[in-house]
Design a protein around this motif. Structure first.
Motif, PDB file in Angstrom:
ATOM      1  N   PRO A  17     -55.899  13.166 -35.743  1.00 18.33           N
ATOM      2  CA  PRO A  17     -55.795  12.505 -37.051  1.00 18.33           C
ATOM      3  C   PRO A  17     -56.050  11.003 -36.971  1.00 18.33           C
ATOM      4  O   PRO A  17     -56.701  10.430 -37.849  1.00 18.33           O
ATOM      5  CB  PRO A  17     -54.352  12.798 -37.484  1.00 18.33           C
ATOM      6  N   MET A  20     -59.738  10.337 -36.700  1.00 21.56           N
ATOM      7  CA  MET A  20     -60.417  10.531 -37.985  1.00 21.56           C
ATOM      8  C   MET A  20     -60.196   9.340 -38.917  1.00 21.56           C
ATOM      9  O   MET A  20     -61.116   8.897 -39.606  1.00 21.56           O
ATOM     10  CB  MET A  20     -59.946  11.833 -38.639  1.00 21.56           C
ATOM     11  N   ALA A  24     -63.157   6.818 -40.135  1.00 16.94           N
ATOM     12  CA  ALA A  24     -63.443   6.589 -41.553  1.00 16.94           C
ATOM     13  C   ALA A  24     -63.416   5.095 -41.899  1.00 16.94           C
ATOM     14  O   ALA A  24     -64.259   4.600 -42.638  1.00 16.94           O
ATOM     15  CB  ALA A  24     -62.431   7.350 -42.409  1.00 16.94           C
ATOM     16  N   ILE A 203     -66.857  11.419 -37.556  1.00 22.95           N
ATOM     17  CA  ILE A 203     -66.183  11.090 -38.817  1.00 22.95           C
ATOM     18  C   ILE A 203     -66.758   9.809 -39.417  1.00 22.95           C
ATOM     19  O   ILE A 203     -66.919   9.687 -40.629  1.00 22.95           O
ATOM     20  CB  ILE A 203     -64.666  10.955 -38.585  1.00 22.95           C
ATOM     21  N   THR A 206     -69.986  10.740 -40.988  1.00 21.29           N
ATOM     22  CA  THR A 206     -69.710  11.592 -42.146  1.00 21.29           C
ATOM     23  C   THR A 206     -69.247  10.761 -43.338  1.00 21.29           C
ATOM     24  O   THR A 206     -69.706  10.955 -44.468  1.00 21.29           O
ATOM     25  CB  THR A 206     -68.619  12.618 -41.781  1.00 21.29           C
ATOM     26  N   THR A 207     -68.336   9.823 -43.080  1.00 20.78           N
ATOM     27  CA  THR A 207     -67.823   8.972 -44.161  1.00 20.78           C
ATOM     28  C   THR A 207     -68.938   8.138 -44.775  1.00 20.78           C
ATOM     29  O   THR A 207     -69.031   8.010 -46.007  1.00 20.78           O
ATOM     30  CB  THR A 207     -66.712   8.054 -43.629  1.00 20.78           C
ATOM     31  N   VAL A 285     -63.369  17.695 -41.189  1.00 16.39           N
ATOM     32  CA  VAL A 285     -62.001  17.189 -41.361  1.00 16.39           C
ATOM     33  C   VAL A 285     -60.995  18.328 -41.278  1.00 16.39           C
ATOM     34  O   VAL A 285     -59.991  18.253 -40.541  1.00 16.39           O
ATOM     35  CB  VAL A 285     -61.870  16.461 -42.707  1.00 16.39           C
ATOM     36  N   TRP A 286     -61.256  19.422 -42.014  1.00 20.09           N
ATOM     37  CA  TRP A 286     -60.291  20.526 -42.065  1.00 20.09           C
ATOM     38  C   TRP A 286     -60.067  21.141 -40.685  1.00 20.09           C
ATOM     39  O   TRP A 286     -58.919  21.393 -40.297  1.00 20.09           O
ATOM     40  CB  TRP A 286     -60.760  21.612 -43.044  1.00 20.09           C
ATOM     41  N   ASN A 288     -60.347  19.896 -37.788  1.00 19.36           N
ATOM     42  CA  ASN A 288     -59.637  19.017 -36.857  1.00 19.36           C
ATOM     43  C   ASN A 288     -58.176  18.822 -37.245  1.00 19.36           C
ATOM     44  O   ASN A 288     -57.338  18.570 -36.372  1.00 19.36           O
ATOM     45  CB  ASN A 288     -60.377  17.688 -36.735  1.00 19.36           C
TER      46      ASN A 288
END
Length: 306
Positions: A17, A20, A24, A203, A206-207, A285-286, A288
């Motif tokens: 977490p 991530m 982000a 991440i 992705t962000t 995200v889910w 991880n």
């Protein structure tokens, strides 16, 4: 020693977490760094952590099983079925949901599975088998569900270097320098920290992608994210149920639930409506969060050394 082990466990629990969140927040610098390196940071990290993991695996230990067959059958049948089911409601959501099921197992699933007590040889076998089968079948599925023609060679070119090469390198190391391979295998926990760096980069990219996306409505984005969440939870649950029948629930769960989302996003952006790539992006995200929970639970079930 108890204090050190306690700290190590808690670092593992919050690590994904935290990675991530940091990814982000630093999405722009990370995206710029990835572009500067020619998009080579993530592939390099995946290669290294698979090399470390494969140093523990002997080729004679790798045998296909009925568990592998049922997991592959689920991926192929359910990916087509969910597309047909959602198509009357939304073509974009149908494509996004389909690619979340069809995507092959993540290269790093072997690493996380090993941490959860899964048989590494079983997972390595499925990783090789699943990626090859999906490379063969995906062009057929994507040709009928997407906007263009997808070829076996295109997908295989994205998979093979990060699948075959680390396995071959690890086996060469085992043959030419068995003591070094044994030492690497005994310290395979380093793979987890490589995965954290890889996750931070993924991440971040992705962000940045989501921030720059302008063509999708908020409702479509939410439906894609929700579909990815539902599919993620179902796949981990079904995978563990199948794995439990064959004595390895952790291997089953990771094999079906942890997806090669980098490949899935590329397939969605290349051969489907690009907006549908929000679903595999959200899946990152889910899955991880699920992995973080599983690692936390596994650590709590394992007593500390006294």
């Amino acid at each position: 020693m108890q204090v050190l082990e306690y700290l190590h466990r808690n670092v593992k629990t919050i690590a994904m977490p935290s990675a991530m969140v940091v990814g982000a927040l630093l999405c722009r610098p990370i995206s710029a760094l990835e572009a500067w390196t020619g998009q080579m940071i993530t592939p390099t990290l995946i290669f290294l952590m698979l090399f470390v993991t494969f140093c523990r695996v002997k080729p004679k230990q790798m045998k296909p099983s009925m568990m592998h067959f049922w997991l592959l059958l689920f991926q192929v049948v359910v990916s087509v079925g969910i597309f047909c089911l959602l198509l009357p409601l939304s073509g974009i959501v149908a494509q996004g949901a389909m690619i979340c099921v069809l995507a092959p197992v993540a290269m790093a699933a072997v690493v996380i599975g090993g941490m959860l007590g899964a048989d590494v040889a079983t997972m390595a076998t499925y990783s090789l088998l699943c990626n090859m089968v999906i490379a063969l079948l995906a062009p057929v599925v994507l040709t009928f569900t997407g906007n263009g023609v997808c070829t076996f060679a295109e997908i295989l070119a994205r998979i093979a270097p990060l699948l075959i090469m680390p396995f071959a390198a690890a086996q060469c190391c085992r043959f030419l320098a068995p003591k070094a391979a044994r030492w690497i295998g005994d310290h395979s926990q380093i793979s987890f920290y490589m995965w954290l760096l890889s996750l931070l980069v993924i991440i971040g990219r992705t962000t940045a992608f989501i921030i720059d996306l302008r063509d999708a409505s908020a409702a479509t984005e939410l439906w894609l994210a929700f579909a990815a969440l539902a599919i993620c939870l179902v796949q981990f649950k079904v995978g563990r149920a199948v794995g439990r029948r064959y004595g390895d629930p952790a291997a089953g769960g990771q094999s079906l639930g942890q997806k090669n989302t980098v490949l899935a996003v590329w397939m969605a952006q290349s051969f489907l409506d690009p907006i549908s790539s929000i679903a595999p992006t959200a899946y990152i995200v889910w899955q991880n969060f699920v992995n973080s929970y599983q690692i936390w639970r596994k650590d709590r079930e394992t007593p500390m050394n006294r």
